[in-house]
Design a protein around this motif. Structure first.
Motif, PDB file in Angstrom:
ATOM      1  N   GLU A 257       0.836  -1.214   0.000  1.00 61.23           N
ATOM      2  CA  GLU A 257       0.000   0.000   0.000  1.00 61.23           C
ATOM      3  C   GLU A 257       0.862   1.252   0.000  1.00 61.23           C
ATOM      4  N   ARG A 258       0.282   2.347  -0.466  1.00 59.88           N
ATOM      5  CA  ARG A 258       0.946   3.657  -0.379  1.00 59.88           C
ATOM      6  C   ARG A 258       0.542   4.338   0.916  1.00 59.88           C
ATOM      7  N   ILE A 259       1.476   5.038   1.489  1.00 49.15           N
ATOM      8  CA  ILE A 259       1.180   5.745   2.732  1.00 49.15           C
ATOM      9  C   ILE A 259       0.664   7.132   2.372  1.00 49.15           C
ATOM     10  N   MET A 260      -0.552   7.417   2.830  1.00 48.58           N
ATOM     11  CA  MET A 260      -1.207   8.666   2.447  1.00 48.58           C
ATOM     12  C   MET A 260      -0.483   9.881   3.012  1.00 48.58           C
ATOM     13  N   GLY A 261      -0.317  10.899   2.152  1.00 44.99           N
ATOM     14  CA  GLY A 261       0.339  12.123   2.609  1.00 44.99           C
ATOM     15  C   GLY A 261       1.851  12.093   2.415  1.00 44.99           C
ATOM     16  N   PHE A 262       2.328  11.086   1.666  1.00 48.43           N
ATOM     17  CA  PHE A 262       3.775  11.000   1.390  1.00 48.43           C
ATOM     18  C   PHE A 262       3.997  10.763  -0.096  1.00 48.43           C
ATOM     19  N   GLY A 263       5.106  11.317  -0.610  1.00 47.29           N
ATOM     20  CA  GLY A 263       5.413  11.186  -2.034  1.00 47.29           C
ATOM     21  C   GLY A 263       4.839  12.377  -2.796  1.00 47.29           C
ATOM     22  N   HIS A 264       5.497  12.726  -3.891  1.00 48.56           N
ATOM     23  CA  HIS A 264       4.998  13.824  -4.722  1.00 48.56           C
ATOM     24  C   HIS A 264       5.550  13.693  -6.130  1.00 48.56           C
ATOM     25  N   ARG A 265       4.734  14.080  -7.113  1.00 48.60           N
ATOM     26  CA  ARG A 265       5.172  13.988  -8.507  1.00 48.60           C
ATOM     27  C   ARG A 265       6.332  14.945  -8.799  1.00 48.60           C
ATOM     28  N   ILE A 266       6.311  16.106  -8.198  1.00 47.43           N
ATOM     29  CA  ILE A 266       7.312  17.124  -8.565  1.00 47.43           C
ATOM     30  C   ILE A 266       8.384  17.309  -7.504  1.00 47.43           C
ATOM     31  N   HIS A 306      12.405   1.471   2.724  1.00 50.28           N
ATOM     32  CA  HIS A 306      11.585   0.763   1.741  1.00 50.28           C
ATOM     33  C   HIS A 306      12.010   1.109   0.310  1.00 50.28           C
ATOM     34  N   ARG A 307      12.275   2.415   0.054  1.00 46.44           N
ATOM     35  CA  ARG A 307      12.664   2.865  -1.285  1.00 46.44           C
ATOM     36  C   ARG A 307      13.890   3.770  -1.201  1.00 46.44           C
ATOM     37  N   PRO A 308      15.078   3.168  -0.935  1.00 46.69           N
ATOM     38  CA  PRO A 308      16.280   4.002  -0.815  1.00 46.69           C
ATOM     39  C   PRO A 308      16.606   4.741  -2.113  1.00 46.69           C
ATOM     40  N   ASP A 309      16.027   4.262  -3.239  1.00 50.54           N
ATOM     41  CA  ASP A 309      16.313   4.852  -4.551  1.00 50.54           C
ATOM     42  C   ASP A 309      15.476   6.095  -4.839  1.00 50.54           C
ATOM     43  N   ARG A 310      14.500   6.404  -3.963  1.00 49.98           N
ATOM     44  CA  ARG A 310      13.526   7.445  -4.320  1.00 49.98           C
ATOM     45  C   ARG A 310      13.206   8.320  -3.113  1.00 49.98           C
ATOM     46  N   VAL A 311      13.110   9.653  -3.356  1.00 53.35           N
ATOM     47  CA  VAL A 311      12.720  10.539  -2.255  1.00 53.35           C
ATOM     48  C   VAL A 311      11.201  10.443  -2.082  1.00 53.35           C
ATOM     49  N   VAL A 314       7.201  13.856   3.055  1.00 50.89           N
ATOM     50  CA  VAL A 314       5.835  14.254   3.411  1.00 50.89           C
ATOM     51  C   VAL A 314       5.310  15.285   2.403  1.00 50.89           C
ATOM     52  N   ASN A 315       4.014  15.215   2.073  1.00 48.16           N
ATOM     53  CA  ASN A 315       3.424  16.195   1.157  1.00 48.16           C
ATOM     54  C   ASN A 315       2.357  17.038   1.847  1.00 48.16           C
ATOM     55  N   VAL A 316       1.822  17.992   1.104  1.00 48.78           N
ATOM     56  CA  VAL A 316       0.889  18.983   1.673  1.00 48.78           C
ATOM     57  C   VAL A 316      -0.314  18.336   2.359  1.00 48.78           C
TER      58      VAL A 316
HETATM   59  N1  COA Z   1       3.935   5.195  -0.036  1.00 46.79           N
HETATM   60  C1  COA Z   1       4.604   4.115  -0.474  1.00 46.79           C
HETATM   61  N2  COA Z   1       5.178   4.030  -1.683  1.00 46.79           N
HETATM   62  C2  COA Z   1       5.068   5.106  -2.476  1.00 46.79           C
HETATM   63  C3  COA Z   1       4.400   6.265  -2.071  1.00 46.79           C
HETATM   64  C4  COA Z   1       3.818   6.275  -0.786  1.00 46.79           C
HETATM   65  N3  COA Z   1       3.141   7.340  -0.351  1.00 46.79           N
HETATM   66  N4  COA Z   1       4.445   7.170  -3.069  1.00 46.79           N
HETATM   67  C5  COA Z   1       5.115   6.594  -4.066  1.00 46.79           C
HETATM   68  N5  COA Z   1       5.486   5.350  -3.721  1.00 46.79           N
HETATM   69  C6  COA Z   1       6.229   4.402  -4.521  1.00 46.79           C
HETATM   70  C7  COA Z   1       5.312   3.871  -5.606  1.00 46.79           C
HETATM   71  O1  COA Z   1       4.651   2.700  -5.192  1.00 46.79           O
HETATM   72  C8  COA Z   1       6.247   3.642  -6.763  1.00 46.79           C
HETATM   73  O2  COA Z   1       6.796   2.370  -6.643  1.00 46.79           O
HETATM   74  P1  COA Z   1       7.064   1.475  -7.971  1.00 46.79           P
HETATM   75  O3  COA Z   1       8.088   2.258  -8.737  1.00 46.79           O
HETATM   76  O4  COA Z   1       7.562   0.197  -7.397  1.00 46.79           O
HETATM   77  O5  COA Z   1       5.752   1.375  -8.664  1.00 46.79           O
HETATM   78  C9  COA Z   1       7.330   4.689  -6.561  1.00 46.79           C
HETATM   79  O6  COA Z   1       7.268   5.088  -5.205  1.00 46.79           O
HETATM   80  C10 COA Z   1       7.104   5.901  -7.420  1.00 46.79           C
HETATM   81  O7  COA Z   1       5.752   6.182  -7.426  1.00 46.79           O
HETATM   82  P2  COA Z   1       5.040   7.099  -8.482  1.00 46.79           P
HETATM   83  O8  COA Z   1       3.609   6.772  -8.510  1.00 46.79           O
HETATM   84  O9  COA Z   1       5.815   7.093  -9.764  1.00 46.79           O
HETATM   85  O10 COA Z   1       5.214   8.484  -7.852  1.00 46.79           O
HETATM   86  P3  COA Z   1       4.522   9.702  -8.439  1.00 46.79           P
HETATM   87  O11 COA Z   1       5.511  10.756  -8.284  1.00 46.79           O
HETATM   88  O12 COA Z   1       3.942   9.495  -9.762  1.00 46.79           O
HETATM   89  O13 COA Z   1       3.249   9.822  -7.463  1.00 46.79           O
HETATM   90  C11 COA Z   1       1.906  10.416  -5.677  1.00 46.79           C
HETATM   91  C12 COA Z   1       3.089  10.793  -6.579  1.00 46.79           C
HETATM   92  C13 COA Z   1       1.605  11.615  -4.787  1.00 46.79           C
HETATM   93  C14 COA Z   1       0.656  10.071  -6.525  1.00 46.79           C
HETATM   94  C15 COA Z   1       2.308   9.200  -4.815  1.00 46.79           C
HETATM   95  O14 COA Z   1       3.460   9.503  -4.096  1.00 46.79           O
HETATM   96  C16 COA Z   1       1.201   8.745  -3.908  1.00 46.79           C
HETATM   97  O15 COA Z   1       0.325   7.989  -4.331  1.00 46.79           O
HETATM   98  N6  COA Z   1       1.195   9.197  -2.606  1.00 46.79           N
HETATM   99  C17 COA Z   1       0.173   8.829  -1.662  1.00 46.79           C
HETATM  100  C18 COA Z   1      -1.096   9.635  -1.904  1.00 46.79           C
HETATM  101  C19 COA Z   1      -0.936  11.091  -1.550  1.00 46.79           C
HETATM  102  O16 COA Z   1      -0.362  11.450  -0.522  1.00 46.79           O
HETATM  103  N7  COA Z   1      -1.479  11.970  -2.405  1.00 46.79           N
HETATM  104  C20 COA Z   1      -1.402  13.398  -2.195  1.00 46.79           C
HETATM  105  C21 COA Z   1      -0.444  14.032  -3.144  1.00 46.79           C
HETATM  106  S1  COA Z   1      -0.267  15.779  -2.854  1.00 46.79           S
END
Ligand code: COA
Length: 373
Positions: A257-266, A306-311, A314-316
């Motif tokens: 599962e993805r952890i909500m509130g973490f990760g960002h496209r930009i 979990h993903r040392p290859d990727r930043v 926390v997101n907004v």
């Molecule tokens: N938790 C766990 N793993 C995550 C993650 C998270 N929050 N966000 C990204 N990853 C992983 C993905 O599973 C992916 O793994 P894979 O390469 O094995 O498929 C990798 O990191 C890259 O993910 P990707 O979808 O390409 O990142 P993105 O930059 O396109 O997506 C989001 C950005 C925000 C959609 C994504 O980080 C996400 O779904 N976050 C959780 C939902 C969220 O907080 N949304 C609000 C955004 S402001």
């Protein structure tokens, strides 16, 4: 014959317009409005000052901001009582909060005099853009609570205070107003995301600005865009206490599962809006802040492993959820509240589009079959 060039999937990396409204620099963890650091604006300026900057191009002086604040308040009072009542009925019949807001914004077009901008002088376009965005708080509150029409005249003039007043029917604490205002300022604009792009496409047809707003709101409603800030709060509820964070998050990651509130496209750094809103949540205090802080630390650490290859920072949405909850915005209204501030950005982009307009009309490549007949 013109030769069309194929664009990348999702138009990623493709520049489709010039803008002087703002920009996001993902590697630096920085975004700005008209050259002003947006998080500094959120810390130091009132919403109306920043709204003025976006709509009119400069930060106002004291006289200008008073007049501007009054102008927006006057627009709120122009929302017809029957529209407020109809919006409340729609919400009570079980319609989703964003759908209710979209319908209400569309229904406001005629009473507020919306006409294709191509038929309007620039001053009239500006007036429409301000008015249509200004009524957002009334429409969201109308869906939430009965009696909003009666409170319109007595609501305070600044937008953030009026919004909380209309949502609750009571005078909001100053700390809540200021916290909400920081959130609203920080979420006005953020590059050419899907809804802002939609706003510019619809504006490029010469349509009325209510149509621009409703179309952009439609784009925002998609789960891939507007997101679900309430999901971050659901996660904190599920975790319950800091001691349970590590096991809960590790289990979620093990399930893929993805952890909500973490990760960002930009952003390849911490989202600067998250840092601002963390500080805001700290100022507001409360039990949830300590829990959110502990969970944030745990998630960061586990995501690093979990993903040392990727930043994956926390997101907004993570800290927005904590702040909105602390100031009394109900969970189903988190995304509509986002729309209230983003509407200011959509309208700024629509106005900018009107300045050097060319209808957007890309091409597609036919890859289907040809019949033999
Ligand atoms: N938790 C766990 N793993 C995550 C993650 C998270 N929050 N966000 C990204 N990853 C992983 C993905 O599973 C992916 O793994 P894979 O390469 O094995 O498929 C990798 O990191 C890259 O993910 P990707 O979808 O390409 O990142 P993105 O930059 O396109 O997506 C989001 C950005 C925000 C959609 C994504 O980080 C996400 O779904 N976050 C959780 C939902 C969220 O907080 N949304 C609000 C955004 S402001």
């Amino acid at each position: 014959m013109t030769t069309a060039t194929a664009a990348p999937a999702g138009l990623e990396g493709l520049v489709v317009t010039d803008t002087a409204i703002g920009d996001v620099r993902g590697d630096e963890g920085f975004f700005h409005y008209r050259g002003h650091d947006a998080t500094v604006l959120a810390r130091t300026r009132r919403l109306e000052e920043v709204w003025h900057l976006l709509a009119l191009g400069h930060l106002p002086d004291a006289v200008e901001v008073t007049a501007f604040t009054g102008r927006l308040a006057a627009w709120r009072e122009r929302v017809p009582a029957d529209l407020v009542a109809a919006t409340h009925r729609a919400a009570r019949s079980g319609a989703d909060t964003l759908t209710t807001l979209r319908t209400a914004w569309s229904a406001a077009a005629t009473p507020l005099g919306a006409r294709p901008w191509l038929d309007l002088a620039p001053a009239e376009r500006l007036d429409q853009a301000l008015g249509l965005a200004a009524i957002g708080p009334v429409l969201v509150a109308a869906g939430h609570r009965a009696g909003v029409a009666d409170d319109l005249a007595s609501a305070p003039a600044p937008t953030a205070a009026a919004y909380l007043h209309l949502l609750t029917g009571a005078t909001p604490p100053a700390a809540h107003v200021r916290a909400l205002e920081r959130y609203l300022v920080a979420t006005i604009d953020h590059g050419l995301n899907a809804s802002t792009f939609t706003a510019r496409v619809v504006a490029s047809t010469g349509a009325d600005l209510a149509a621009v707003l409703v179309a952009a709101l439609g784009a925002l409603s998609g789960p891939l865009h507007g997101g679900a800030p309430s999901r971050a709060l659901d996660m904190l509820d599920a975790i319950g206490t800091p001691g349970r964070a590590e096991a809960w998050v590790a289990d979620a990651l093990a399930r893929g599962e993805r952890i909500m509130g973490f990760g960002h496209r930009i952003y390849r750094t911490e989202d600067p809006r998250a840092a601002l809103l963390r500080e805001t949540a700290r100022d507001l205090g409360g039990d949830r802040f300590e829990l959110a802080l502990a969970v944030e630390t745990t998630v960061r650490e586990l995501l690093r492993r979990h993903r040392p290859d990727r930043v994956l920072d926390v997101n907004v949405e993570y800290w927005a959820a904590v702040v909105l909850d602390a100031v009394g915005v109900p969970r189903p209204l988190f995304t509509p509240t986002f729309a209230v501030s983003r509407a200011i950005g959509w309208m700024a982009h629509a106005l900018e589009q009107t300045e050097h307009n060319r209808i957007m009309r890309p091409s597609s490549r036919y890859v289907g079959a040809f019949g033999s007949g």
